[in-house]
Design an enzyme around this catalytic site. Structure first.
Site, short mmCIF file in Angstrom:
data_model
loop_
_atom_site.label_atom_id
_atom_site.label_comp_id
_atom_site.label_asym_id
_atom_site.label_seq_id
_atom_site.Cartn_x
_atom_site.Cartn_y
_atom_site.Cartn_z
N LYS A 45 0.85 -1.20 0.00
CA LYS A 45 0.00 0.00 0.00
C LYS A 45 0.88 1.25 0.00
CE LYS A 45 -0.24 -0.18 5.05
NZ LYS A 45 -1.01 -0.73 6.19
N TYR A 265 18.09 28.69 9.55
CA TYR A 265 16.96 29.40 10.16
C TYR A 265 17.00 29.28 11.68
CZ TYR A 265 14.55 29.92 5.67
OH TYR A 265 14.20 30.27 4.40
N MET A 319 13.21 23.97 3.59
CA MET A 319 12.29 23.34 2.62
C MET A 319 13.04 22.51 1.58
SD MET A 319 9.47 25.05 0.09
CE MET A 319 8.54 25.87 1.38
C1 LIG Z 1 -0.23 -1.72 6.85
C2 LIG Z 1 -0.84 -3.00 7.25
C3 LIG Z 1 -0.05 -4.16 7.32
C4 LIG Z 1 1.45 -4.13 7.20
O1 LIG Z 1 1.98 -3.65 8.43
P1 LIG Z 1 3.53 -3.58 8.74
O2 LIG Z 1 3.57 -3.17 10.17
O3 LIG Z 1 4.07 -2.53 7.84
O4 LIG Z 1 4.13 -4.89 8.48
C5 LIG Z 1 -0.70 -5.36 7.55
N1 LIG Z 1 -2.04 -5.42 7.75
C6 LIG Z 1 -2.82 -4.31 7.73
C7 LIG Z 1 -4.27 -4.45 7.98
C8 LIG Z 1 -2.25 -3.07 7.49
O5 LIG Z 1 -3.01 -1.97 7.50
#
Ligand SMILES: *Cc1c(COP(=O)(O)O)cnc(C)c1O
Length: 381
Positions: A45, A265, A319
């Site tokens: 994801k 800064y 930035m």
């Molecule tokens: C993001 C996610 C994972 C992966 O988690 P990690 O801690 O990055 O291994 C697995 N299951 C669900 C439901 C998630 O949202």
């Protein structure tokens, strides 16, 4: 598909993110081995935590990974092109009216609430045949998932079960990175009961850190994300994962300082002695979080020069620019146009995240589109 950045693109870029695909595969194999007989999926994801889902997933698919997780439907649709026939679960499930898009691309929605379940049932009815889905139950995370009552309503309705054709029953740990947290045990017990009451449907509870809780947490399938990308799943212990990401920033200018001076800064850093400073083309607009330099009392952060020398990050990240003290680098060994590894040997994604009061997940997913992704050691194509 993804295109490798051209030499011209790399020459123009201020900073480049190198992704070691062989290390990602090694991490996946290691996690798979830790998970025993459970299937090891891969969570890609958020564009594989910012590293590029197409390249990462193709490489993992080539290594034998058959199941992928994304968060959004659009992520699933793009991934479908990258991984061919592999199974793709979409963690957010359906938005109303998108059911047909899932079916057309053979994406499996993770249904987490009754409205998603009812939407899927309606869609299935309109199609006159069942369509595979996954069910998420809430075991204590209290974020997404069916309640026990909703789960019981579903599992006791044979028509619904046939129509939903569940491929996976899943839930998610809230505290897996703290193995002794009492909620882990509670969630394990609760989930085991759910799984027992839906026999024949593969079960999945653990993301990366959960795998290290032990065999009882593995069930039929594990869902690692961060561990694939080199994040430490066992905070407080040595990181068992291979290093994946190197962020290299180009030096724009080098200055010799021989009088008392401050840097950046807010004038937060006093150059303590005659020294040399290098300013690189990387800043918080690239996702190099300003919070890394928000606390002047925090331990120093070091970049790596030529794989050898330490260069301390000094002053505040701005930035588009960050300044390093290169006093330890021998004269003549670094010039404008050379690069400094900002994520590398002396600063892991976990070190930098700690310094910035966040977690490696956020650090990676903030790395911005201005950084070309350069894939190394790939074999998939
Ligand atoms: C993001 C996610 C994972 C992966 O988690 P990690 O801690 O990055 O291994 C697995 N299951 C669900 C439901 C998630 O949202």
């Amino acid at each position: 598909m993804f295109l490798a950045p051209s030499p011209a693109t790399l020459a123009r870029a201020g900073a480049t993110l190198s992704v070691d695909l062989r290390a990602i595969v090694a991490n996946w194999r290691y996690l798979k081995q830790q998970a025993g007989t459970a299937e090891a999926a891969a969570v890609v994801k958020a564009d594989a935590y910012g590293l590029g889902a197409a390249a990462v997933a193709r490489e993992l698919r080539h290594a034998g990974c058959n199941t992928f997780f994304v968060a959004h439907l659009d992520e699933g649709l793009s991934l479908r092109h990258a991984v061919g026939e592999a199974r793709i679960f979409v963690l957010h499930g359906t938005n109303p009216g998108t059911e047909a898009d899932f079916a057309a691309a053979h994406l499996i929605p993770v249904l987490s609430g009754m409205s998603q379940v009812e939407g899927w049932l309606k869609f299935v009815e309109s199609q006159g045949r069942s369509h595979p889905s996954a069910l998420q139950v809430d075991t204590g995370m209290t974020r997404l998932g069916l309640s026990r009552r909703e789960f019981d309503r579903i599992r006791t309705n044979q028509n619904w079960m046939r129509a939903l054709d569940p491929q996976l029953l899943m839930s998610h740990f809230a505290c897996a990175d703290t193995p002794r947290h009492p909620l882990n045990h509670q969630q394990l017990e609760t989930f085991s009961k759910f799984a027992k009451d839906m026999p024949g449907v593969p079960a999945s509870l653990s993301a990366t850190s959960g795998i290290f809780i032990g065999p009882r947490a593995h069930f039929d399938l594990v869902r690692p994300g961060i561990g694939l990308y080199g994040g430490n799943p066992t905070p407080g212990h040595d990181n068992p994962m291979a290093h994946v990401v190197t962020l290299s920033a180009k030096v724009i200018q080098i200055q010799s300082i021989d009088a008392p001076q401050t840097v950046g800064y807010g004038a937060t850093y006093d150059v303590p002695k005659p020294s040399r400073l290098a300013t690189v083309a990387l800043g918080y607009a690239d996702g190099f979080l300003r919070s890394i330099t928000a606390n002047p009392a925090a331990p120093p952060v070091y970049a790596t020069v030529n794989d050898t020398w330490k260069a301390r990050l000094v002053g505040r990240i701005s930035m588009d620019l960050t300044t390093f003290d290169i006093g330890e680098v021998p004269e003549g060994r670094i010039q404008p146009g050379d690069t400094i590894d900002v994520i590398g040997k002396y600063a892991s994604i976990d070190t930098l995240a700690d310094a910035g009061a966040t977690i490696s997940y956020e650090l990676l997913t903030r790395l911005g589109p201005r950084l070309p992704r350069l894939y190394k050691n790939g074999t998939a194509s």
